[in-house]
Motif scaffolding. Structure first.
Motif, PDB file in Angstrom:
ATOM      1  N   LYS A  34     -50.952   6.350  -2.464  1.00 49.51           N
ATOM      2  CA  LYS A  34     -50.348   7.529  -3.082  1.00 49.51           C
ATOM      3  C   LYS A  34     -49.013   7.883  -2.419  1.00 49.51           C
ATOM      4  O   LYS A  34     -48.042   8.234  -3.097  1.00 49.51           O
ATOM      5  CB  LYS A  34     -51.313   8.717  -3.001  1.00 49.51           C
ATOM      6  N   ALA A  35     -48.978   7.769  -1.093  1.00 51.45           N
ATOM      7  CA  ALA A  35     -47.739   8.084  -0.371  1.00 51.45           C
ATOM      8  C   ALA A  35     -46.627   7.112  -0.762  1.00 51.45           C
ATOM      9  O   ALA A  35     -45.468   7.506  -0.940  1.00 51.45           O
ATOM     10  CB  ALA A  35     -47.981   8.045   1.129  1.00 51.45           C
ATOM     11  N   GLN A  37     -46.488   5.328  -3.631  1.00 54.29           N
ATOM     12  CA  GLN A  37     -46.156   5.524  -5.047  1.00 54.29           C
ATOM     13  C   GLN A  37     -45.189   6.693  -5.240  1.00 54.29           C
ATOM     14  O   GLN A  37     -44.329   6.661  -6.116  1.00 54.29           O
ATOM     15  CB  GLN A  37     -47.439   5.774  -5.844  1.00 54.29           C
ATOM     16  N   ASN A  38     -45.306   7.715  -4.397  1.00 56.50           N
ATOM     17  CA  ASN A  38     -44.463   8.905  -4.529  1.00 56.50           C
ATOM     18  C   ASN A  38     -42.979   8.627  -4.262  1.00 56.50           C
ATOM     19  O   ASN A  38     -42.116   9.441  -4.638  1.00 56.50           O
ATOM     20  CB  ASN A  38     -44.953  10.015  -3.599  1.00 56.50           C
ATOM     21  N   VAL A  39     -42.695   7.511  -3.603  1.00 56.08           N
ATOM     22  CA  VAL A  39     -41.287   7.143  -3.377  1.00 56.08           C
ATOM     23  C   VAL A  39     -40.937   5.854  -4.115  1.00 56.08           C
ATOM     24  O   VAL A  39     -39.903   5.239  -3.867  1.00 56.08           O
ATOM     25  CB  VAL A  39     -40.972   6.992  -1.866  1.00 56.08           C
ATOM     26  N   ASP A  43     -47.483  -0.374  -3.473  1.00 57.76           N
ATOM     27  CA  ASP A  43     -48.579   0.267  -2.738  1.00 57.76           C
ATOM     28  C   ASP A  43     -49.603  -0.758  -2.269  1.00 57.76           C
ATOM     29  O   ASP A  43     -49.351  -1.964  -2.261  1.00 57.76           O
ATOM     30  CB  ASP A  43     -49.233   1.340  -3.598  1.00 57.76           C
ATOM     31  N   ASN A  67     -36.975   8.308   2.774  1.00 56.13           N
ATOM     32  CA  ASN A  67     -38.194   7.790   2.147  1.00 56.13           C
ATOM     33  C   ASN A  67     -39.311   7.622   3.162  1.00 56.13           C
ATOM     34  O   ASN A  67     -40.472   7.938   2.896  1.00 56.13           O
ATOM     35  CB  ASN A  67     -37.906   6.449   1.481  1.00 56.13           C
ATOM     36  N   HIS A  70     -40.772  10.864   3.975  1.00 56.77           N
ATOM     37  CA  HIS A  70     -41.544  11.372   2.830  1.00 56.77           C
ATOM     38  C   HIS A  70     -42.946  10.756   2.842  1.00 56.77           C
ATOM     39  O   HIS A  70     -43.953  11.450   2.624  1.00 56.77           O
ATOM     40  CB  HIS A  70     -40.816  11.016   1.532  1.00 56.77           C
ATOM     41  N   ILE A  71     -43.014   9.451   3.103  1.00 59.75           N
ATOM     42  CA  ILE A  71     -44.322   8.770   3.156  1.00 59.75           C
ATOM     43  C   ILE A  71     -45.166   9.349   4.282  1.00 59.75           C
ATOM     44  O   ILE A  71     -46.365   9.649   4.105  1.00 59.75           O
ATOM     45  CB  ILE A  71     -44.123   7.251   3.354  1.00 59.75           C
ATOM     46  N   ASP A  74     -46.593  12.792   3.436  1.00 65.13           N
ATOM     47  CA  ASP A  74     -47.755  12.741   2.548  1.00 65.13           C
ATOM     48  C   ASP A  74     -49.006  12.311   3.315  1.00 65.13           C
ATOM     49  O   ASP A  74     -50.108  12.825   3.077  1.00 65.13           O
ATOM     50  CB  ASP A  74     -47.497  11.765   1.395  1.00 65.13           C
TER      51      ASP A  74
END
Length: 667
Positions: A34-35, A37-39, A43, A67, A70-71, A74
């Motif tokens: 999920k982390a 995919q958000n950037v 995955d 990025n 950001h990961i 999350d």
């Protein structure tokens, strides 16, 4: 350290937290996917199981810091981590995004379990216990055998324990060449080759402990070293280029001309030292050396772009007015180990310290004014004041300091004439009948300089080992025999060496109140040794060299420190400048005065980093225009680029101004 490496708290917390997920790997896969995919990154959906190093790789891939943060944010939220988010990942080696996994789809369960075991043992186990060490060695070997991890396993170990494990990433390995002296580098390189081949966990731990010990000598730890290595990755490299005049003569090429060199010889085979031909890049600097008949360094070159990847292209930047002969290279303490060990071939990587030393040698004719012939004239105060841009009161102060403390260090920014002044201060304090060649000795400290060079030590010979006595030992014996005569020992760049190790018991004996036989110590040869009152030590120290360790406090309090500042505003310099009619010289001096004012105000620099007056002087006068132009381009501008390596626009602005002042730029 804590403030700079802001990722330490959260990575430490994550390392321990992740162990809770060993039997919940599906949750770990979901959090990481999920982390990512958000950037918009690939995955973990292809994986059924995951190891902790691969999970860390989610935000340890090279890419934008935004990025990666950001990961990690999350992951922090999903796992309930309490530590603050970092602001960067300084000092941490990253992975190639195409090789960011340690395990792969289809990896054996046993291999993934081994990664978990290795991770946990590295993080929580006392590896000084033999059973634990045996287990770690087995786990490390197993991980190393996998093509998916190999030497990248050291990256992962460094992420979780940067206080214990050395990362074998390319930046860290590459930087060793500059960081270590040649002998140490050869030994460390052999150890790394063995590690890469054998994959021994025991050997790796021993290597890490060895590196920690080496770095501690420079007041550095594994993390600080890794950070320096990353910062150095795009720095200029330095090379030695052999030129056989029967084929081509580098010394005969006009300045600014280009010379190409094929990467393969006439038979189509890669040249010797092919790695150097493949590694050299635009902007790298070269020393041009004539290999026969009179072996000498003659030329400075730089690497320029080549449209043909089968060859490299060099530009001739400067033909030296004072070529550096083979004898001077052999006898120089910094260059000797490279020069005497050079093998057949055309192109060799050299260290920055070696390049800088050769440049320094090229600025003198080789006829040192200390070691002159037996015929000499007494050197008077008038001689000193004519040559040195100091006043009579300043000379009096220097003499008082030396007479009181016996030990003096002249410190200051580059180009203020510290070594020049040290030699002449020693000469002016000699009596009329004392020959400088017999009473003044000079050495230069560097990383390879040791106690055996200074005092005594065992060196190998045909029969095994012999005891060899150093230059200071001999000078002391001479001073003891002649108590009514003065002797001076000059140490250039005193803070470039490991001063505590070099001095040994001299640390006590050099004190002014310990200069007597009552304070004798016993040396390794069984003899009694002391330093008499008629020996004076004068050291020089460049305050702008950020790569040097601070002076040992115990040594520092035994010396008086006298700061030599740029003399651009001194009455003597003003007089010399007024007698010069070259307009460019006046413009350059004005520009350097303003530059020094700006350096003073720069909170990251200050007075220790000013530009000295020696850059514009030659033989006691303002230098000629060609000399000034060379000084700007090859001496001052590289210094500014070093000062403002994180602010290239600022360095470029000052460079353009200086070039314009000496007629090299038109605006």
């Amino acid at each position: 350290m804590e403030q700079k490496y802001t990722w330490q708290p959260i990575l430490k917390e994550l390392s321990h937290k992740i162990l809770d997920y060993r039997n919940r790997q599906d949750e770990l896969l979901d959090i990481g996917s999920k982390a990512l995919q958000n950037v918009g990154m690939n995955d973990f959906s292809q994986l059924q199981l995951i190891d902790p190093f691969t999970f860390f790789g989610a935000f340890m891939r090279s890419g934008t810091t935004e990025n990666r943060l950001h990961i990690l944010r999350d992951i922090k939220d999903a796992m309930g981590l309490q530590s603050d988010m970092p602001t960067n990942f300084d000092g941490l080696p990253s992975l190639n995004p195409m090789q960011a996994w340690f395990c792969y789809p289809g990896s054996l369960v046993d291999d993934i379990d081994n990664f978990w075991n290795l991770f946990e043992d590295a993080l929580t186990t006392d590896l000084s216990i033999e059973d634990n060490l045996n287990r770690f060695d087995k786990e490390f070997r197993t991980a190393h055998r996998l093509r998916s991890s190999k030497n990248r396993i050291s990256f992962g170990l460094f992420w979780i324990r940067p206080d214990k494990f050395f990362s074998l990433d390319n930046n860290s390995i590459e930087y060793l060449f500059e960081f270590l002296d040649r002998d140490s580098y050869a030994k460390i390189s052999d150890q790394i080759k063995s590690l890469k081949h054998n994959g021994s966990g025991r050997e790796y731990l021993t290597f890490c402990e060895n590196m920690i010990s080496i770095l501690n000598q420079s007041n550095l730890d594994l993390l600080g070293y890794s950070d320096q290595a990353f910062a150095d990755r795009n720095s200029v490299r330095y090379y030695w280029l052999n030129s056989n005049p029967t084929i081509w003569d580098v010394s005969s090429k006009p300045e600014n001309s280009a010379q190409d060199y094929t990467k393969k010889n006439e038979e189509g085979n890669p040249r010797r030292m092919a790695s150097a031909f493949n590694a050299i890049k635009e902007g790298d600097q070269l020393i041009g050396y004539l290999s026969s008949p009179q072996m000498k360094v003659t030329t400075l070159l730089s690497c320029i772009p080549s449209s043909d990847d089968t060859r490299v292209m060099f530009r001739v930047d400067k033909q030296l007015s004072n070529p550096v002969t083979s004898d001077r290279l052999k006898n120089d303490g910094i260059v000797n180990s490279f020069y005497t060990g050079v093998k057949q071939g055309s192109l060799f990587r050299i260290r920055k310290a070696e390049y800088d030393e050769i440049i320094k040698l090229s600025k003198t004719s080789g006829n040192e004014d200390i070691d002159t012939a037996t015929d000499f004239k007494p050197y008077t105060r008038d001689d000193f004041l004519k040559e040195v841009l100091l006043s009579g009161n300043e000379l009096n102060q220097l003499e008082r300091l030396l007479n009181r403390k016996k030990n003096l260090i002249l410190q200051g920014p580059p180009g203020v004439g510290k070594s020049f002044i040290a030699k002449r201060l020693a000469k002016v304090m000699l009596n009329d009948k004392e020959n400088p060649a017999d009473h003044i000795k000079m050495v230069q400290f560097h990383q390879s300089y040791g106690y055996s060079n200074l005092m005594l030590g065992y060196v190998p010979d045909a029969q095994g080992f012999k005891l060899q006595y150093g230059v200071f030992y001999h000078l002391v014996q001479q001073a003891i025999k002649n108590p009514d005569e003065n002797y001076f020992f000059l140490i250039d760049e005193i803070n470039r060496g490991n001063v505590s190790k070099i001095f040994g018991e001299l640390l006590m004996l050099i004190e002014a109140d310990k200069r007597s036989p009552e304070n004798s110590v016993t040396l390794m040869d069984g003899s009694s040794f002391y330093i008499p009152e008629n020996i004076y030590l004068i050291g020089t120290m460049n305050t702008a060299d950020r790569g040097l360790t601070r002076m040992d406090y115990a040594l520092r309090r035994r010396f008086s420190f006298y700061t030599i500042s740029p003399a651009f505003y001194s009455p003597k310099f003003e007089q010399i400048l007024s007698e010069d009619s070259e307009a460019a010289a006046h413009q350059l001096v004005s520009g350097l005065r303003q530059l020094n004012s700006d350096i003073d105000k720069d909170e990251t620099l200050g007075k220790d980093f000013e530009i000295g007056h020696s850059y514009v002087m030659h033989n006691g006068k303002i230098a000629t225009l060609p000399y000034l132009q060379d000084s700007v381009v090859y001496d001052i501008i590289p210094q500014l680029e070093e000062y403002w390596q994180d602010e290239p626009d600022k360095a470029e602005k000052y460079a353009a101004d200086l070039k314009e002042e000496v007629g090299l730029n038109e605006r």
